[in-house]
Design a protein around this motif. Structure first.
Motif, mmCIF file in Angstrom:
data_model
loop_
_atom_site.group_PDB
_atom_site.id
_atom_site.type_symbol
_atom_site.label_atom_id
_atom_site.label_comp_id
_atom_site.label_asym_id
_atom_site.label_seq_id
_atom_site.Cartn_x
_atom_site.Cartn_y
_atom_site.Cartn_z
ATOM 1 N N THR A 57 0.875 -1.144 0.023
ATOM 2 C CA THR A 57 -0.111 -0.088 0.181
ATOM 3 C C THR A 57 0.890 1.370 -0.020
ATOM 4 O O THR A 57 0.355 2.331 -0.027
ATOM 5 C CB THR A 57 -0.906 0.075 1.245
ATOM 6 O OG1 THR A 57 -0.013 -0.167 2.380
ATOM 7 C CG2 THR A 57 -1.816 -1.025 1.121
ATOM 8 N N ASN A 58 2.060 1.147 -0.177
ATOM 9 C CA ASN A 58 2.919 2.267 -0.053
ATOM 10 C C ASN A 58 3.379 2.973 -1.509
ATOM 11 O O ASN A 58 3.354 2.267 -2.354
ATOM 12 C CB ASN A 58 4.291 1.724 0.634
ATOM 13 C CG ASN A 58 5.375 2.742 0.729
ATOM 14 O OD1 ASN A 58 5.167 3.983 1.172
ATOM 15 N ND2 ASN A 58 6.690 2.406 0.637
ATOM 16 N N GLU A 59 3.214 4.011 -1.322
ATOM 17 C CA GLU A 59 4.006 4.968 -2.710
ATOM 18 C C GLU A 59 5.069 5.992 -1.980
ATOM 19 O O GLU A 59 4.852 6.451 -1.175
ATOM 20 C CB GLU A 59 2.636 5.709 -3.111
ATOM 21 C CG GLU A 59 1.717 4.938 -3.878
ATOM 22 C CD GLU A 59 2.196 4.384 -5.255
ATOM 23 O OE1 GLU A 59 3.338 4.855 -5.439
ATOM 24 O OE2 GLU A 59 1.482 3.741 -5.978
ATOM 25 N N LEU A 60 5.977 6.088 -2.959
ATOM 26 C CA LEU A 60 6.897 6.979 -2.890
ATOM 27 C C LEU A 60 6.484 8.396 -3.360
ATOM 28 O O LEU A 60 6.422 8.474 -4.482
ATOM 29 C CB LEU A 60 8.433 6.491 -3.699
ATOM 30 C CG LEU A 60 8.929 5.188 -3.044
ATOM 31 C CD1 LEU A 60 10.355 4.997 -3.776
ATOM 32 C CD2 LEU A 60 9.666 5.493 -1.701
ATOM 33 N N ILE A 61 6.560 9.205 -2.512
ATOM 34 C CA ILE A 61 6.186 10.704 -2.786
ATOM 35 C C ILE A 61 7.230 11.595 -3.083
ATOM 36 O O ILE A 61 7.207 12.654 -3.869
ATOM 37 C CB ILE A 61 5.373 11.445 -1.606
ATOM 38 C CG1 ILE A 61 4.219 10.377 -1.299
ATOM 39 C CG2 ILE A 61 4.656 12.881 -1.945
ATOM 40 C CD1 ILE A 61 3.102 9.871 -2.274
ATOM 41 N N GLY A 62 8.471 11.276 -2.605
ATOM 42 C CA GLY A 62 9.679 11.826 -2.743
ATOM 43 C C GLY A 62 9.777 12.908 -1.592
ATOM 44 O O GLY A 62 9.147 13.005 -0.676
ATOM 45 N N THR A 63 10.801 14.053 -1.641
ATOM 46 C CA THR A 63 11.085 14.702 -0.548
ATOM 47 C C THR A 63 10.658 16.153 -0.987
ATOM 48 O O THR A 63 10.811 17.162 -0.259
ATOM 49 C CB THR A 63 12.490 14.611 -0.040
ATOM 50 O OG1 THR A 63 13.367 14.930 -1.383
ATOM 51 C CG2 THR A 63 13.024 13.335 0.257
ATOM 52 N N ALA A 64 10.206 16.353 -1.882
ATOM 53 C CA ALA A 64 9.876 18.071 -2.401
ATOM 54 C C ALA A 64 8.452 18.403 -2.012
ATOM 55 O O ALA A 64 7.607 17.533 -1.978
ATOM 56 C CB ALA A 64 9.740 17.991 -4.016
ATOM 57 N N PRO A 65 8.390 19.333 -1.117
ATOM 58 C CA PRO A 65 7.255 19.738 -0.416
ATOM 59 C C PRO A 65 6.016 19.867 -1.167
ATOM 60 O O PRO A 65 4.947 19.578 -0.684
ATOM 61 C CB PRO A 65 7.537 20.982 0.176
ATOM 62 C CG PRO A 65 8.969 20.785 0.349
ATOM 63 C CD PRO A 65 9.571 20.308 -0.558
ATOM 64 N N GLU A 66 6.309 20.225 -2.492
ATOM 65 C CA GLU A 66 5.208 20.464 -3.341
ATOM 66 C C GLU A 66 4.487 19.336 -4.049
ATOM 67 O O GLU A 66 3.411 19.148 -4.543
ATOM 68 C CB GLU A 66 5.707 21.316 -4.865
ATOM 69 C CG GLU A 66 6.676 20.689 -5.376
ATOM 70 C CD GLU A 66 8.092 21.253 -4.853
ATOM 71 O OE1 GLU A 66 8.927 21.198 -5.787
ATOM 72 O OE2 GLU A 66 8.184 21.712 -3.737
ATOM 73 N N ALA A 67 5.045 18.144 -3.850
ATOM 74 C CA ALA A 67 4.445 17.075 -4.353
ATOM 75 C C ALA A 67 3.555 16.174 -3.253
ATOM 76 O O ALA A 67 2.814 15.262 -3.512
ATOM 77 C CB ALA A 67 5.701 15.820 -4.327
ATOM 78 N N ILE A 68 3.558 17.058 -2.063
ATOM 79 C CA ILE A 68 2.510 16.214 -0.939
ATOM 80 C C ILE A 68 1.267 16.377 -1.196
ATOM 81 O O ILE A 68 0.421 15.478 -1.097
ATOM 82 C CB ILE A 68 3.084 16.832 0.392
ATOM 83 C CG1 ILE A 68 4.537 16.361 0.783
ATOM 84 C CG2 ILE A 68 2.132 16.424 1.375
ATOM 85 C CD1 ILE A 68 5.253 16.695 1.881
ATOM 86 N N VAL A 69 0.608 17.659 -1.360
ATOM 87 C CA VAL A 69 -0.614 18.159 -1.702
ATOM 88 C C VAL A 69 -1.523 17.293 -2.816
ATOM 89 O O VAL A 69 -2.538 16.585 -2.652
ATOM 90 C CB VAL A 69 -0.734 19.693 -1.902
ATOM 91 C CG1 VAL A 69 -2.415 19.655 -2.264
ATOM 92 C CG2 VAL A 69 -0.398 20.346 -0.882
ATOM 93 N N PRO A 70 -0.687 17.188 -3.876
ATOM 94 C CA PRO A 70 -1.061 16.499 -5.003
ATOM 95 C C PRO A 70 -1.391 14.812 -4.598
ATOM 96 O O PRO A 70 -2.559 14.189 -4.877
ATOM 97 C CB PRO A 70 -0.238 16.245 -6.294
ATOM 98 C CG PRO A 70 0.410 17.454 -5.990
ATOM 99 C CD PRO A 70 0.425 17.640 -4.570
ATOM 100 N N ALA A 71 -0.332 14.172 -3.773
ATOM 101 C CA ALA A 71 -0.627 12.811 -3.391
ATOM 102 C C ALA A 71 -1.432 12.559 -2.410
ATOM 103 O O ALA A 71 -2.369 11.627 -2.359
ATOM 104 C CB ALA A 71 0.533 12.641 -2.615
ATOM 105 N N LEU A 72 -1.839 13.654 -1.517
ATOM 106 C CA LEU A 72 -2.897 13.547 -0.776
ATOM 107 C C LEU A 72 -4.066 13.787 -1.132
ATOM 108 O O LEU A 72 -5.247 13.173 -0.715
ATOM 109 C CB LEU A 72 -2.650 14.843 0.666
ATOM 110 C CG LEU A 72 -1.557 14.449 1.619
ATOM 111 C CD1 LEU A 72 -1.209 15.482 2.414
ATOM 112 C CD2 LEU A 72 -2.049 13.155 2.563
ATOM 113 N N LYS A 73 -4.365 14.715 -2.165
ATOM 114 C CA LYS A 73 -5.460 14.806 -2.824
ATOM 115 C C LYS A 73 -6.105 13.471 -3.358
ATOM 116 O O LYS A 73 -7.213 13.155 -3.510
ATOM 117 C CB LYS A 73 -5.171 15.792 -4.057
ATOM 118 C CG LYS A 73 -6.660 16.211 -4.684
ATOM 119 C CD LYS A 73 -6.407 17.318 -5.734
ATOM 120 C CE LYS A 73 -7.638 17.717 -6.482
ATOM 121 N NZ LYS A 73 -7.532 18.654 -7.473
ATOM 122 N N LYS A 74 -5.159 12.792 -4.185
ATOM 123 C CA LYS A 74 -5.386 11.547 -4.643
ATOM 124 C C LYS A 74 -6.007 10.354 -3.465
ATOM 125 O O LYS A 74 -7.047 9.834 -3.749
ATOM 126 C CB LYS A 74 -4.236 10.767 -5.150
ATOM 127 C CG LYS A 74 -4.530 9.227 -5.757
ATOM 128 C CD LYS A 74 -2.978 8.977 -6.169
ATOM 129 C CE LYS A 74 -2.999 7.507 -6.609
ATOM 130 N NZ LYS A 74 -1.750 6.946 -7.222
#
Length: 391
Positions: free
Chosen positions: A321-338
């Motif tokens: 169930t894991n996904e690598l989001i990366g360490t860039a802060p701007e990548a977090i909101v799209p992942a959480l939206k998903k």
């Protein structure tokens, strides 16, 4: 037959607990006593790498592990300082009484330090969780893995990926034992013992309606502006849902200095194992930069967002169930939206993550024994032959 079992940092305790339980069970069921040459006598050695009671001691109590036979009390300091203290103190232990096998787990400083010391003292090494690779040389853990595996005699692996990694490095298959994941042994054996932590009622949390977060890696917590941006984006992306953040002592100091706070962000002290897993099991999702937690979320079928660019546990992504989001802060909101839209993937449990890894480890140890002695393999030969073949 004397076996040293090394525990140094918090993740180690979940991995050694089922091995200890299985050794005790096997000795009892076989009717062996200490006079028998195949009796598995173990010596539990706590290096003291994690020295705070919340970070280590409570785990012994909750997981039913006996008090350590020895505590090396390595304490705080730089990695080099800790490594040096662990090596010199473990060396004295081996001088006083040499063991037949040193079992190390994971990839922390204690793993590498005790492996090197044991090898120099002529003690065979078994690495539980051997062969995992991130290919990221900025991670101290990757260096620990490579150094440990280069001198390991017997590898107890968690996945076929780890097996392939070792084979590509020239390790012969007779030294690789695909046993599964001892951390999952501990998880499955404790599901009926989990404890609801006080923070759940204190903060009026609802099952399946809050997040759990852990952050500790230097890439995420050492740069103040980046850390603030990460947490700001997380707090925004969860759409008002509460975030429980058990804070590592090192990270807490940084957060206090920055004055980071959000209405939905709840700091707690490090939790006991049973309380922490209870939170994960009843959360909506986990946000982390840990490796081990991604294994637990995979088995518990809880969505996991990992703030890293790589992982040494790829099966948690390809199967879990894991996904690598990366360490860039701007990548977090799209992942959480998903995630919040209900589009997160479903996962499956990797092969042999079935709660029986420790049983396979102990069975493998018996297979390696002959007349009270371990079969002989020279770790370096495999690597040297491979090097010559390629050159």
């Amino acid at each position: 037959m004397l076996i040293d079992i090394i525990a140094g940092a918090r993740p180690n305790f979940m991995k050694i607990a089922p091995i200890i339980h299985e050794i005790e069970r096997e000795n009892k069921e076989a009717g062996l006593d200490i006079s028998d040459k195949n009796y598995l006598q173990y010596r539990l050695i706590h290096t003291g790498q994690h020295y705070d009671r919340n970070m280590s001691g409570a785990f012994f109590e909750q997981l039913g592990i006996p008090e350590p036979d020895l505590n090396l009390e390595s304490g705080s300091g730089s990695q080099s300082e800790q490594t040096g203290r662990i090596m010199t103190r473990y060396e004295k232990v081996l001088i006083d009484r040499k063991s037949d096998l040193c079992i190390v787990v994971g990839d922390v400083t204690s793993t590498m330090a005790c492996s090197i010391t044991a090898k120099k003292m002529g003690v065979k090494i078994a690495h539980v969780e051997g062969g995992i690779r991130s290919r990221d040389w900025t991670m101290p853990e990757e260096i620990n893995r490579i150094a440990t595996d280069s001198i390991t005699d017997f590898f107890f692996t968690t996945s076929e990926v780890a097996n392939k990694n070792l084979a590509s490095e020239g390790v012969k298959k007779e030294r690789i034992f695909f046993v599964g994941n001892t951390m999952i042994d501990t998880l499955l054996s404790n599901l009926d013992k989990l404890k609801k932590p006080g923070v759940f009622d204190e903060k009026s949390l609802k099952k399946g309606d809050f997040f759990v977060m852990t952050l500790h890696r230097p890439a995420n917590v050492d740069e103040e502006k980046k850390l603030k941006s990460l947490i700001d984006n997380i707090a925004k992306g969860v759409e008002g849902k509460k975030i429980i953040f058990p804070v590592h002592p090192r990270t807490k100091k940084i957060l206090d200095d920055l004055g980071i706070s959000h209405e939905n962000l709840i700091y707690t002290e490090p939790l006991g194992y049973l309380e922490f897993i209870w939170l994960i099991k009843h959360s909506k999702a986990v946000i982390t930069d840990s490796g081990g937690i991604t294994e637990e979320t995979t088995v518990l079928e809880i969505p996991c967002l990992t703030l890293r660019d790589n992982t040494e546990r790829p099966e948690t992504v390809t199967q879990g169930t894991n996904e690598l989001i990366g360490t860039a802060p701007e990548a977090i909101v799209p992942a959480l939206k998903k995630l919040m839209s209900g589009n997160w993937k479903s996962g499956t449990v990797p092969e042999k993550w079935d709660g029986k890894a420790s049983k396979r480890i102990v069975q493998s140890i018996y297979e390696l024994l002959k007349d009270g002695q371990f079969k002989f393999y020279e770790p370096y030969v495999d690597h040297i032959l491979m090097f010559k073949a390629e050159n």
